[in-house]
Write an enzyme that holds these catalytic residues in place. Structure first.
Site, PDB file in Angstrom:
ATOM      1  N   ARG A  28       3.552  -5.128  54.796  1.00 53.97           N
ATOM      2  CA  ARG A  28       4.450  -4.514  53.794  1.00 53.97           C
ATOM      3  C   ARG A  28       5.801  -5.207  53.690  1.00 53.97           C
ATOM      4  O   ARG A  28       6.785  -4.632  53.227  1.00 53.97           O
ATOM      5  CB  ARG A  28       4.648  -3.015  54.052  1.00 53.97           C
ATOM      6  CG  ARG A  28       3.370  -2.239  54.009  1.00 53.97           C
ATOM      7  CD  ARG A  28       3.584  -0.854  53.427  1.00 53.97           C
ATOM      8  NE  ARG A  28       2.311  -0.200  53.228  1.00 53.97           N
ATOM      9  CZ  ARG A  28       1.713   0.578  54.119  1.00 53.97           C
ATOM     10  NH1 ARG A  28       2.293   0.830  55.270  1.00 53.97           N
ATOM     11  NH2 ARG A  28       0.550   1.120  53.865  1.00 53.97           N
TER      12      ARG A  28
ATOM     13  N   LYS B 187      21.813 -20.239  38.160  1.00 49.66           N
ATOM     14  CA  LYS B 187      20.666 -19.343  38.337  1.00 49.66           C
ATOM     15  C   LYS B 187      21.080 -18.092  39.114  1.00 49.66           C
ATOM     16  O   LYS B 187      20.664 -16.975  38.774  1.00 49.66           O
ATOM     17  CB  LYS B 187      19.509 -20.070  39.050  1.00 49.66           C
ATOM     18  CG  LYS B 187      18.312 -19.146  39.206  1.00 49.66           C
ATOM     19  CD  LYS B 187      16.999 -19.824  39.217  1.00 49.66           C
ATOM     20  CE  LYS B 187      15.886 -18.772  39.189  1.00 49.66           C
ATOM     21  NZ  LYS B 187      14.568 -19.319  39.331  1.00 49.66           N
TER      22      LYS B 187
ATOM     23  N   HIS C  81       4.967 -29.484  35.388  1.00 49.78           N
ATOM     24  CA  HIS C  81       5.703 -28.363  34.777  1.00 49.78           C
ATOM     25  C   HIS C  81       7.027 -28.850  34.175  1.00 49.78           C
ATOM     26  O   HIS C  81       7.353 -28.540  33.025  1.00 49.78           O
ATOM     27  CB  HIS C  81       5.938 -27.269  35.824  1.00 49.78           C
ATOM     28  CG  HIS C  81       6.790 -26.144  35.323  1.00 49.78           C
ATOM     29  ND1 HIS C  81       6.394 -25.304  34.313  1.00 49.78           N
ATOM     30  CD2 HIS C  81       8.056 -25.748  35.668  1.00 49.78           C
ATOM     31  CE1 HIS C  81       7.352 -24.419  34.064  1.00 49.78           C
ATOM     32  NE2 HIS C  81       8.374 -24.670  34.862  1.00 49.78           N
TER      33      HIS C  81
ATOM     34  N   HIS D 297       4.608 -23.759  28.414  1.00 50.50           N
ATOM     35  CA  HIS D 297       3.416 -23.139  29.005  1.00 50.50           C
ATOM     36  C   HIS D 297       2.185 -23.419  28.149  1.00 50.50           C
ATOM     37  O   HIS D 297       1.076 -23.602  28.671  1.00 50.50           O
ATOM     38  CB  HIS D 297       3.618 -21.628  29.185  1.00 50.50           C
ATOM     39  CG  HIS D 297       4.604 -21.304  30.273  1.00 50.50           C
ATOM     40  ND1 HIS D 297       5.319 -20.130  30.312  1.00 50.50           N
ATOM     41  CD2 HIS D 297       5.007 -22.013  31.356  1.00 50.50           C
ATOM     42  CE1 HIS D 297       6.114 -20.131  31.374  1.00 50.50           C
ATOM     43  NE2 HIS D 297       5.938 -21.271  32.024  1.00 50.50           N
TER      44      HIS D 297
ATOM     45  N   ASN E  88      14.064 -19.108  30.779  1.00 54.25           N
ATOM     46  CA  ASN E  88      12.799 -19.624  30.250  1.00 54.25           C
ATOM     47  C   ASN E  88      13.003 -20.475  29.002  1.00 54.25           C
ATOM     48  O   ASN E  88      12.057 -20.676  28.225  1.00 54.25           O
ATOM     49  CB  ASN E  88      11.857 -18.469  29.938  1.00 54.25           C
ATOM     50  CG  ASN E  88      11.061 -18.091  31.158  1.00 54.25           C
ATOM     51  OD1 ASN E  88      10.267 -18.887  31.651  1.00 54.25           O
ATOM     52  ND2 ASN E  88      11.286 -16.907  31.660  1.00 54.25           N
TER      53      ASN E  88
ATOM     54  N   LYS F  58      11.160 -14.982  42.524  1.00 55.47           N
ATOM     55  CA  LYS F  58       9.848 -14.866  41.862  1.00 55.47           C
ATOM     56  C   LYS F  58       8.807 -15.489  42.778  1.00 55.47           C
ATOM     57  O   LYS F  58       8.925 -16.659  43.156  1.00 55.47           O
ATOM     58  CB  LYS F  58       9.856 -15.591  40.514  1.00 55.47           C
ATOM     59  CG  LYS F  58      10.473 -14.772  39.397  1.00 55.47           C
ATOM     60  CD  LYS F  58      10.242 -15.418  38.050  1.00 55.47           C
ATOM     61  CE  LYS F  58      10.891 -14.623  36.943  1.00 55.47           C
ATOM     62  NZ  LYS F  58      10.829 -15.304  35.635  1.00 55.47           N
TER      63      LYS F  58
ATOM     64  N   GLU G 137      14.767 -29.156  34.686  1.00 60.27           N
ATOM     65  CA  GLU G 137      15.256 -27.804  34.986  1.00 60.27           C
ATOM     66  C   GLU G 137      16.770 -27.812  35.210  1.00 60.27           C
ATOM     67  O   GLU G 137      17.447 -26.830  34.912  1.00 60.27           O
ATOM     68  CB  GLU G 137      14.530 -27.211  36.207  1.00 60.27           C
ATOM     69  CG  GLU G 137      13.022 -26.995  36.005  1.00 60.27           C
ATOM     70  CD  GLU G 137      12.668 -25.717  35.217  1.00 60.27           C
ATOM     71  OE1 GLU G 137      13.579 -25.015  34.742  1.00 60.27           O
ATOM     72  OE2 GLU G 137      11.459 -25.442  35.071  1.00 60.27           O
TER      73      GLU G 137
ATOM     74  N   HIS H 251      10.334 -22.824  27.898  1.00 61.23           N
ATOM     75  CA  HIS H 251       9.140 -22.560  28.708  1.00 61.23           C
ATOM     76  C   HIS H 251       7.966 -21.998  27.911  1.00 61.23           C
ATOM     77  O   HIS H 251       6.821 -22.156  28.323  1.00 61.23           O
ATOM     78  CB  HIS H 251       9.478 -21.619  29.866  1.00 61.23           C
ATOM     79  CG  HIS H 251      10.198 -22.304  30.994  1.00 61.23           C
ATOM     80  ND1 HIS H 251      11.383 -23.000  30.825  1.00 61.23           N
ATOM     81  CD2 HIS H 251       9.893 -22.427  32.319  1.00 61.23           C
ATOM     82  CE1 HIS H 251      11.772 -23.493  31.988  1.00 61.23           C
ATOM     83  NE2 HIS H 251      10.889 -23.163  32.911  1.00 61.23           N
TER      84      HIS H 251
ATOM     85  N   GLU I  60      14.207  -9.391  35.518  1.00 58.35           N
ATOM     86  CA  GLU I  60      13.968  -9.929  34.179  1.00 58.35           C
ATOM     87  C   GLU I  60      13.754  -8.825  33.140  1.00 58.35           C
ATOM     88  O   GLU I  60      12.781  -8.822  32.392  1.00 58.35           O
ATOM     89  CB  GLU I  60      12.770 -10.898  34.188  1.00 58.35           C
ATOM     90  CG  GLU I  60      12.768 -11.828  32.974  1.00 58.35           C
ATOM     91  CD  GLU I  60      11.786 -12.972  33.113  1.00 58.35           C
ATOM     92  OE1 GLU I  60      12.024 -13.857  33.932  1.00 58.35           O
ATOM     93  OE2 GLU I  60      10.771 -12.952  32.397  1.00 58.35           O
TER      94      GLU I  60
ATOM     95  N   ARG J  56      17.675 -12.565  32.215  1.00 61.13           N
ATOM     96  CA  ARG J  56      16.975 -13.545  33.041  1.00 61.13           C
ATOM     97  C   ARG J  56      15.971 -14.351  32.219  1.00 61.13           C
ATOM     98  O   ARG J  56      15.647 -15.489  32.567  1.00 61.13           O
ATOM     99  CB  ARG J  56      16.279 -12.858  34.218  1.00 61.13           C
ATOM    100  CG  ARG J  56      15.648 -13.873  35.161  1.00 61.13           C
ATOM    101  CD  ARG J  56      15.244 -13.313  36.501  1.00 61.13           C
ATOM    102  NE  ARG J  56      14.629 -14.365  37.304  1.00 61.13           N
ATOM    103  CZ  ARG J  56      14.390 -14.286  38.587  1.00 61.13           C
ATOM    104  NH1 ARG J  56      14.715 -13.213  39.255  1.00 61.13           N
ATOM    105  NH2 ARG J  56      13.821 -15.304  39.235  1.00 61.13           N
TER     106      ARG J  56
HETATM  107  N1  GLY Z   1      12.093 -19.801  36.557  1.00 60.35           N
HETATM  108  C1  GLY Z   1      12.652 -18.729  35.837  1.00 60.35           C
HETATM  109  C2  GLY Z   1      13.115 -17.591  36.701  1.00 60.35           C
HETATM  110  O1  GLY Z   1      13.126 -17.690  37.904  1.00 60.35           O
HETATM  111  O2  GLY Z   1      13.446 -16.560  36.186  1.00 60.35           O
END
Ligand code: GLY
Length: 383
Positions: free
Chosen positions: A124, A230, A269, A255, A248, A146, A188, A251, A240, A244
Protein backbone atom coordinates in the site's frame (compact mmCIF):
# COMPACT_ATOMS: atom_id res chain seq x y z
CA UNK A 1 33.18 21.53 -6.26
CA UNK A 2 30.54 22.55 -8.83
CA UNK A 3 27.32 24.21 -7.78
CA UNK A 4 24.28 22.13 -6.78
CA UNK A 5 20.89 23.60 -7.64
CA UNK A 6 17.83 22.69 -5.60
CA UNK A 7 14.26 22.92 -6.84
CA UNK A 8 11.38 22.24 -4.45
CA UNK A 9 8.16 20.56 -5.59
CA UNK A 10 5.27 21.22 -3.22
CA UNK A 11 2.07 19.45 -4.23
CA UNK A 12 -0.48 18.59 -1.57
CA UNK A 13 0.56 14.98 -1.08
CA UNK A 14 4.32 15.34 -0.46
CA UNK A 15 6.92 18.15 -0.52
CA UNK A 16 10.30 17.16 -1.93
CA UNK A 17 13.49 18.51 -3.45
CA UNK A 18 15.21 17.91 -6.75
CA UNK A 19 19.02 18.16 -6.48
CA UNK A 20 20.78 19.00 -9.76
CA UNK A 21 24.52 19.07 -10.34
CA UNK A 22 27.65 17.30 -11.53
CA UNK A 23 29.11 14.22 -9.85
CA UNK A 24 26.12 13.59 -7.57
CA UNK A 25 25.79 9.83 -8.18
CA UNK A 26 29.01 8.89 -6.33
CA UNK A 27 27.68 11.05 -3.45
CA UNK A 28 24.15 9.66 -3.67
CA UNK A 29 24.00 8.56 -0.02
CA UNK A 30 24.35 12.15 1.18
CA UNK A 31 21.15 13.09 -0.68
CA UNK A 32 19.18 9.89 -0.31
CA UNK A 33 19.90 8.72 3.25
CA UNK A 34 17.86 11.51 4.90
CA UNK A 35 14.80 10.22 3.00
CA UNK A 36 15.15 6.53 3.84
CA UNK A 37 12.92 5.54 6.74
CA UNK A 38 14.93 2.33 7.16
CA UNK A 39 18.46 1.38 6.20
CA UNK A 40 17.20 -0.74 3.31
CA UNK A 41 16.26 -0.13 -0.30
CA UNK A 42 15.89 -1.86 -3.65
CA UNK A 43 17.47 -0.34 -6.76
CA UNK A 44 15.41 -0.94 -9.90
CA UNK A 45 17.27 -0.36 -13.14
CA UNK A 46 17.61 -1.69 -16.69
CA UNK A 47 20.36 -3.76 -18.26
CA UNK A 48 21.92 -0.83 -20.14
CA UNK A 49 21.94 1.62 -17.23
CA UNK A 50 23.17 -1.13 -14.90
CA UNK A 51 26.25 -1.57 -17.08
CA UNK A 52 27.00 2.16 -16.90
CA UNK A 53 26.03 3.43 -13.45
CA UNK A 54 24.90 0.69 -11.06
CA UNK A 55 28.28 0.01 -9.45
CA UNK A 56 28.75 3.67 -8.61
CA UNK A 57 25.37 3.81 -6.88
CA UNK A 58 25.67 0.52 -4.99
CA UNK A 59 29.14 1.51 -3.74
CA UNK A 60 27.91 4.94 -2.65
CA UNK A 61 25.03 3.41 -0.69
CA UNK A 62 27.04 0.44 0.59
CA UNK A 63 29.78 2.73 1.94
CA UNK A 64 27.10 4.57 3.89
CA UNK A 65 25.88 1.31 5.46
CA UNK A 66 22.66 1.13 3.44
CA UNK A 67 21.51 -2.41 2.55
CA UNK A 68 20.67 -2.62 -1.16
CA UNK A 69 18.78 -5.21 -3.20
CA UNK A 70 19.14 -4.88 -6.97
CA UNK A 71 16.64 -5.75 -9.71
CA UNK A 72 17.76 -5.39 -13.32
CA UNK A 73 14.96 -5.35 -15.91
CA UNK A 74 15.21 -5.43 -19.71
CA UNK A 75 15.67 -2.02 -21.36
CA UNK A 76 12.81 -0.74 -23.51
CA UNK A 77 9.16 0.27 -23.47
CA UNK A 78 7.95 -3.36 -23.30
CA UNK A 79 9.14 -3.44 -19.68
CA UNK A 80 6.28 -1.11 -18.66
CA UNK A 81 3.90 -4.06 -18.55
CA UNK A 82 1.76 -6.01 -16.09
CA UNK A 83 4.09 -9.01 -16.50
CA UNK A 84 7.17 -7.07 -15.43
CA UNK A 85 5.27 -5.32 -12.65
CA UNK A 86 4.09 -8.67 -11.32
CA UNK A 87 7.54 -10.24 -11.37
CA UNK A 88 9.07 -7.14 -9.74
CA UNK A 89 6.42 -7.31 -6.97
CA UNK A 90 7.24 -10.94 -6.43
CA UNK A 91 11.00 -10.18 -6.24
CA UNK A 92 10.42 -7.39 -3.73
CA UNK A 93 8.29 -9.68 -1.57
CA UNK A 94 11.00 -12.33 -1.75
CA UNK A 95 13.48 -9.65 -0.61
CA UNK A 96 11.15 -9.27 2.41
CA UNK A 97 11.12 -5.51 2.03
CA UNK A 98 8.78 -3.58 4.30
CA UNK A 99 6.60 -0.58 3.74
CA UNK A 100 9.27 1.54 5.45
CA UNK A 101 11.88 0.52 2.86
CA UNK A 102 12.38 2.39 -0.39
CA UNK A 103 12.53 1.70 -4.10
CA UNK A 104 15.14 3.67 -6.03
CA UNK A 105 14.51 4.09 -9.77
CA UNK A 106 17.85 4.34 -11.59
CA UNK A 107 17.13 4.88 -15.28
CA UNK A 108 14.96 6.64 -17.83
CA UNK A 109 11.21 7.12 -18.04
CA UNK A 110 10.35 3.43 -18.36
CA UNK A 111 12.17 2.49 -15.15
CA UNK A 112 10.94 5.60 -13.32
CA UNK A 113 7.30 5.05 -14.27
CA UNK A 114 7.29 1.32 -13.49
CA UNK A 115 9.20 1.70 -10.22
CA UNK A 116 7.00 4.58 -9.08
CA UNK A 117 3.87 2.56 -9.74
CA UNK A 118 5.38 -0.46 -7.94
CA UNK A 119 6.21 1.81 -4.97
CA UNK A 120 2.65 3.16 -4.92
CA UNK A 121 1.13 -0.32 -4.51
CA UNK A 122 3.84 -2.29 -2.67
CA UNK A 123 2.33 -2.96 0.75
CA UNK A 124 0.00 0.00 0.00
CA UNK A 125 2.88 2.37 -0.60
CA UNK A 126 6.59 2.29 0.27
CA UNK A 127 9.40 4.85 -0.08
CA UNK A 128 10.34 6.04 -3.58
CA UNK A 129 13.37 7.91 -4.91
CA UNK A 130 14.10 8.89 -8.49
CA UNK A 131 17.58 8.96 -10.05
CA UNK A 132 16.81 9.75 -13.72
CA UNK A 133 19.57 9.00 -16.22
CA UNK A 134 18.13 10.41 -19.47
CA UNK A 135 17.61 14.10 -20.22
CA UNK A 136 13.93 13.45 -20.88
CA UNK A 137 13.45 11.78 -17.52
CA UNK A 138 15.47 14.49 -15.75
CA UNK A 139 13.31 17.34 -17.05
CA UNK A 140 9.93 15.62 -17.21
CA UNK A 141 9.00 12.10 -16.18
CA UNK A 142 10.94 11.89 -12.89
CA UNK A 143 9.27 15.05 -11.58
CA UNK A 144 5.61 15.34 -10.65
CA UNK A 145 4.58 11.85 -9.60
CA UNK A 146 2.97 10.40 -12.72
CA UNK A 147 3.68 6.67 -12.57
CA UNK A 148 2.28 3.72 -14.47
CA UNK A 149 2.47 0.99 -17.03
CA UNK A 150 1.13 0.48 -20.55
CA UNK A 151 -1.92 -1.59 -21.54
CA UNK A 152 -2.46 -3.34 -24.87
CA UNK A 153 -5.00 -0.54 -25.51
CA UNK A 154 -2.47 2.26 -25.10
CA UNK A 155 0.41 3.88 -23.23
CA UNK A 156 0.25 4.85 -19.54
CA UNK A 157 -3.38 3.82 -19.19
CA UNK A 158 -2.84 2.11 -15.83
CA UNK A 159 -1.12 4.04 -13.06
CA UNK A 160 -1.19 6.34 -10.09
CA UNK A 161 0.00 9.74 -8.95
CA UNK A 162 2.75 8.93 -6.45
CA UNK A 163 5.39 11.52 -5.62
CA UNK A 164 9.00 10.55 -4.87
CA UNK A 165 10.64 11.78 -1.68
CA UNK A 166 13.70 13.01 -3.59
CA UNK A 167 14.90 13.36 -7.19
CA UNK A 168 18.66 13.20 -7.72
CA UNK A 169 19.88 14.55 -11.07
CA UNK A 170 23.55 14.00 -11.88
CA UNK A 171 24.23 15.80 -15.17
CA UNK A 172 27.44 13.78 -15.68
CA UNK A 173 25.41 10.65 -16.50
CA UNK A 174 24.17 12.33 -19.68
CA UNK A 175 27.63 11.96 -21.25
CA UNK A 176 26.90 8.30 -22.02
CA UNK A 177 23.56 9.05 -23.75
CA UNK A 178 23.34 8.81 -27.55
CA UNK A 179 22.86 12.17 -29.32
CA UNK A 180 19.41 11.08 -30.48
CA UNK A 181 18.28 10.71 -26.85
CA UNK A 182 19.73 14.10 -25.92
CA UNK A 183 17.76 15.72 -28.73
CA UNK A 184 14.60 13.88 -27.67
CA UNK A 185 15.05 15.23 -24.13
CA UNK A 186 15.75 18.72 -25.47
CA UNK A 187 12.25 18.79 -26.97
CA UNK A 188 10.79 18.62 -23.45
CA UNK A 189 13.16 21.38 -22.30
CA UNK A 190 11.98 23.54 -25.21
CA UNK A 191 8.38 22.78 -24.25
CA UNK A 192 8.72 24.80 -21.03
CA UNK A 193 9.82 27.89 -22.98
CA UNK A 194 7.08 27.48 -25.55
CA UNK A 195 4.27 26.90 -23.07
CA UNK A 196 4.97 29.58 -20.50
CA UNK A 197 8.33 31.33 -20.60
CA UNK A 198 9.18 33.34 -23.72
CA UNK A 199 12.44 34.54 -22.12
CA UNK A 200 13.56 30.95 -21.65
CA UNK A 201 12.81 30.34 -25.33
CA UNK A 202 14.97 33.40 -26.18
CA UNK A 203 17.73 31.88 -24.01
CA UNK A 204 17.39 28.54 -25.83
CA UNK A 205 17.65 30.33 -29.17
CA UNK A 206 21.01 31.67 -27.92
CA UNK A 207 22.19 28.56 -26.11
CA UNK A 208 20.47 25.53 -27.70
CA UNK A 209 23.68 24.20 -29.23
CA UNK A 210 25.49 24.50 -25.89
CA UNK A 211 22.69 22.58 -24.17
CA UNK A 212 22.85 19.80 -26.77
CA UNK A 213 26.66 19.71 -26.42
CA UNK A 214 26.10 19.24 -22.64
CA UNK A 215 28.23 22.26 -21.75
CA UNK A 216 28.05 22.11 -17.93
CA UNK A 217 26.62 25.56 -17.20
CA UNK A 218 24.14 25.43 -20.09
CA UNK A 219 22.82 21.94 -19.38
CA UNK A 220 22.50 22.59 -15.64
CA UNK A 221 20.64 25.86 -16.28
CA UNK A 222 18.33 24.18 -18.82
CA UNK A 223 17.51 21.29 -16.46
CA UNK A 224 16.98 23.53 -13.43
CA UNK A 225 14.74 25.91 -15.41
CA UNK A 226 12.71 22.97 -16.73
CA UNK A 227 12.34 21.35 -13.31
CA UNK A 228 11.34 24.70 -11.77
CA UNK A 229 8.71 25.23 -14.46
CA UNK A 230 7.33 21.76 -13.95
CA UNK A 231 7.47 22.06 -10.15
CA UNK A 232 5.42 25.26 -10.29
CA UNK A 233 2.68 23.67 -12.38
CA UNK A 234 2.63 20.39 -10.41
CA UNK A 235 2.55 22.24 -7.09
CA UNK A 236 -0.59 24.08 -8.27
CA UNK A 237 -2.35 21.13 -9.89
CA UNK A 238 -0.94 17.77 -8.80
CA UNK A 239 -3.77 15.64 -10.22
CA UNK A 240 -4.15 17.40 -13.59
CA UNK A 241 -7.57 18.87 -12.96
CA UNK A 242 -6.62 22.02 -14.84
CA UNK A 243 -3.32 23.80 -15.58
CA UNK A 244 -1.15 20.68 -15.49
CA UNK A 245 -2.57 19.74 -18.90
CA UNK A 246 -0.44 22.61 -20.31
CA UNK A 247 2.57 20.32 -19.83
CA UNK A 248 1.06 18.34 -22.69
CA UNK A 249 1.79 21.01 -25.30
CA UNK A 250 2.34 19.16 -28.58
CA UNK A 251 1.59 15.82 -26.91
CA UNK A 252 -1.84 15.12 -28.42
CA UNK A 253 -0.39 15.35 -31.93
CA UNK A 254 2.71 13.47 -30.67
CA UNK A 255 0.76 10.58 -29.15
CA UNK A 256 -1.02 10.01 -32.49
CA UNK A 257 2.34 9.91 -34.29
CA UNK A 258 3.79 7.55 -31.67
CA UNK A 259 0.81 5.23 -31.96
CA UNK A 260 1.40 5.02 -35.73
CA UNK A 261 5.13 4.44 -35.26
CA UNK A 262 4.60 1.68 -32.69
CA UNK A 263 6.72 1.81 -29.57
CA UNK A 264 9.74 -0.10 -30.83
CA UNK A 265 12.12 2.87 -31.19
CA UNK A 266 11.26 4.08 -34.72
CA UNK A 267 10.08 7.36 -33.18
CA UNK A 268 11.19 8.39 -29.68
CA UNK A 269 8.68 10.18 -27.44
CA UNK A 270 10.73 13.39 -27.50
CA UNK A 271 10.98 13.25 -31.30
CA UNK A 272 7.20 12.97 -31.53
CA UNK A 273 6.86 15.87 -29.05
CA UNK A 274 9.19 18.01 -31.16
CA UNK A 275 7.05 17.42 -34.26
CA UNK A 276 3.86 17.77 -32.20
CA UNK A 277 4.82 21.17 -30.74
CA UNK A 278 5.51 22.57 -34.21
CA UNK A 279 2.10 21.23 -35.25
CA UNK A 280 0.37 22.81 -32.23
CA UNK A 281 1.87 26.19 -33.21
CA UNK A 282 1.06 25.74 -36.90
CA UNK A 283 -2.49 24.72 -36.06
CA UNK A 284 -2.86 27.72 -33.71
CA UNK A 285 -1.56 30.00 -36.49
CA UNK A 286 -3.86 28.40 -39.09
CA UNK A 287 -6.81 29.10 -36.77
CA UNK A 288 -5.73 32.72 -36.41
CA UNK A 289 -5.04 32.30 -32.68
CA UNK A 290 -1.25 32.76 -32.85
CA UNK A 291 0.93 34.89 -35.16
CA UNK A 292 2.36 32.78 -38.01
CA UNK A 293 5.70 34.48 -37.27
CA UNK A 294 5.80 32.71 -33.87
CA UNK A 295 5.06 29.33 -35.44
CA UNK A 296 7.80 29.99 -38.01
CA UNK A 297 10.24 30.94 -35.24
CA UNK A 298 9.54 27.65 -33.45
CA UNK A 299 10.11 25.66 -36.66
CA UNK A 300 13.27 27.63 -37.49
CA UNK A 301 14.66 26.66 -34.05
CA UNK A 302 13.85 22.99 -34.63
CA UNK A 303 15.41 23.13 -38.10
CA UNK A 304 18.58 24.80 -36.81
CA UNK A 305 19.06 22.17 -34.09
CA UNK A 306 18.01 19.32 -36.40
CA UNK A 307 15.08 18.31 -34.22
CA UNK A 308 12.25 16.21 -35.63
CA UNK A 309 9.40 17.81 -37.59
CA UNK A 310 6.40 16.24 -39.34
CA UNK A 311 8.09 16.40 -42.75
CA UNK A 312 10.99 14.27 -41.42
CA UNK A 313 8.67 11.34 -40.63
CA UNK A 314 8.18 8.33 -42.87
CA UNK A 315 4.92 8.15 -44.91
CA UNK A 316 3.82 5.23 -42.67
CA UNK A 317 4.01 7.45 -39.57
CA UNK A 318 2.45 10.42 -41.40
CA UNK A 319 -0.38 7.96 -42.13
CA UNK A 320 -3.82 9.50 -42.72
CA UNK A 321 -6.03 12.12 -41.00
CA UNK A 322 -8.56 9.41 -40.10
CA UNK A 323 -5.99 7.25 -38.33
CA UNK A 324 -4.59 10.20 -36.38
CA UNK A 325 -8.05 11.41 -35.39
CA UNK A 326 -8.77 7.87 -34.14
CA UNK A 327 -5.69 8.02 -31.88
CA UNK A 328 -6.53 11.54 -30.69
CA UNK A 329 -10.00 10.38 -29.68
CA UNK A 330 -8.33 8.11 -27.05
CA UNK A 331 -6.39 10.94 -25.40
CA UNK A 332 -6.61 11.02 -21.59
CA UNK A 333 -7.23 14.80 -21.59
CA UNK A 334 -10.50 14.43 -23.54
CA UNK A 335 -13.70 14.86 -21.64
CA UNK A 336 -17.34 14.12 -22.52
CA UNK A 337 -16.29 12.92 -25.97
CA UNK A 338 -14.71 16.31 -26.76
CA UNK A 339 -11.14 16.62 -28.02
CA UNK A 340 -8.82 18.67 -25.79
CA UNK A 341 -5.77 20.33 -27.35
CA UNK A 342 -3.04 22.50 -25.90
CA UNK A 343 -2.67 25.46 -28.24
CA UNK A 344 -0.72 28.73 -28.15
CA UNK A 345 -1.55 32.41 -28.46
CA UNK A 346 2.16 33.17 -28.82
CA UNK A 347 5.53 31.74 -27.82
CA UNK A 348 5.30 31.37 -24.03
CA UNK A 349 1.49 31.55 -23.95
CA UNK A 350 -0.09 28.12 -24.19
CA UNK A 351 -3.70 27.51 -23.25
CA UNK A 352 -6.11 24.58 -23.00
CA UNK A 353 -8.74 24.28 -25.77
CA UNK A 354 -11.42 22.01 -24.28
CA UNK A 355 -13.65 21.49 -27.30
CA UNK A 356 -11.34 21.51 -30.27
CA UNK A 357 -12.98 21.64 -33.68
CA UNK A 358 -12.45 18.09 -34.96
CA UNK A 359 -13.25 19.06 -38.57
CA UNK A 360 -10.55 21.72 -38.49
CA UNK A 361 -8.05 19.32 -36.87
CA UNK A 362 -8.82 16.65 -39.52
CA UNK A 363 -8.26 19.21 -42.29
CA UNK A 364 -5.01 20.29 -40.60
CA UNK A 365 -3.66 16.70 -40.60
CA UNK A 366 -4.59 16.44 -44.29
CA UNK A 367 -2.76 19.69 -45.07
CA UNK A 368 0.36 18.55 -43.16
CA UNK A 369 0.41 15.22 -45.02
CA UNK A 370 -0.11 16.97 -48.34
CA UNK A 371 2.68 19.50 -47.67
CA UNK A 372 5.08 16.76 -46.56
CA UNK A 373 4.28 14.73 -49.69
CA UNK A 374 5.01 17.72 -51.92
CA UNK A 375 8.27 18.38 -50.11
CA UNK A 376 9.47 14.79 -50.57
CA UNK A 377 8.46 14.85 -54.28
CA UNK A 378 10.45 18.08 -54.70
CA UNK A 379 13.43 16.44 -52.98
CA UNK A 380 13.30 13.45 -55.37
CA UNK A 381 12.83 15.63 -58.45
CA UNK A 382 15.69 17.91 -57.53
CA UNK A 383 18.03 15.05 -56.52
N1 GLY B 1 4.51 14.89 -18.63
C1 GLY B 1 3.41 15.69 -18.28
C2 GLY B 1 3.10 15.69 -16.81
O1 GLY B 1 3.85 15.17 -16.02
O2 GLY B 1 2.08 16.19 -16.42
Amino acid sequence: MSEIKTVTVDPGSRRYDISIGRGLLPRAAQFIAPHLKSGRCAIITDAIVAGLHLDVLTKALGDAGIETHVHILPAGEATKSFDHLQSLMSDLLNDRLDRGDSLIALGGGVIGDLTGFAASIYKRGCGFIQIPTTLLAQVDSSVGGKTGINAPQGKNLIGAFYQPSHVLIDTDVLSTLPERQIKAGYAEVLKYGLLGDAEFFDWLEENGEAVLALEPQAITHAIAKSCKAKATVVSEDEFERGRRALLNLGHTFAHALEAEAGYGGALLHGEAVSAGMAMAFDYSAARGICPQADADRVKAHLTRLKLTQFTDLSPEIQASPERHMGHMAQDKKNSGGNLTLILARAIGEAFIERKADTKAVTAFWAAQINKAGKKSTTKIESA
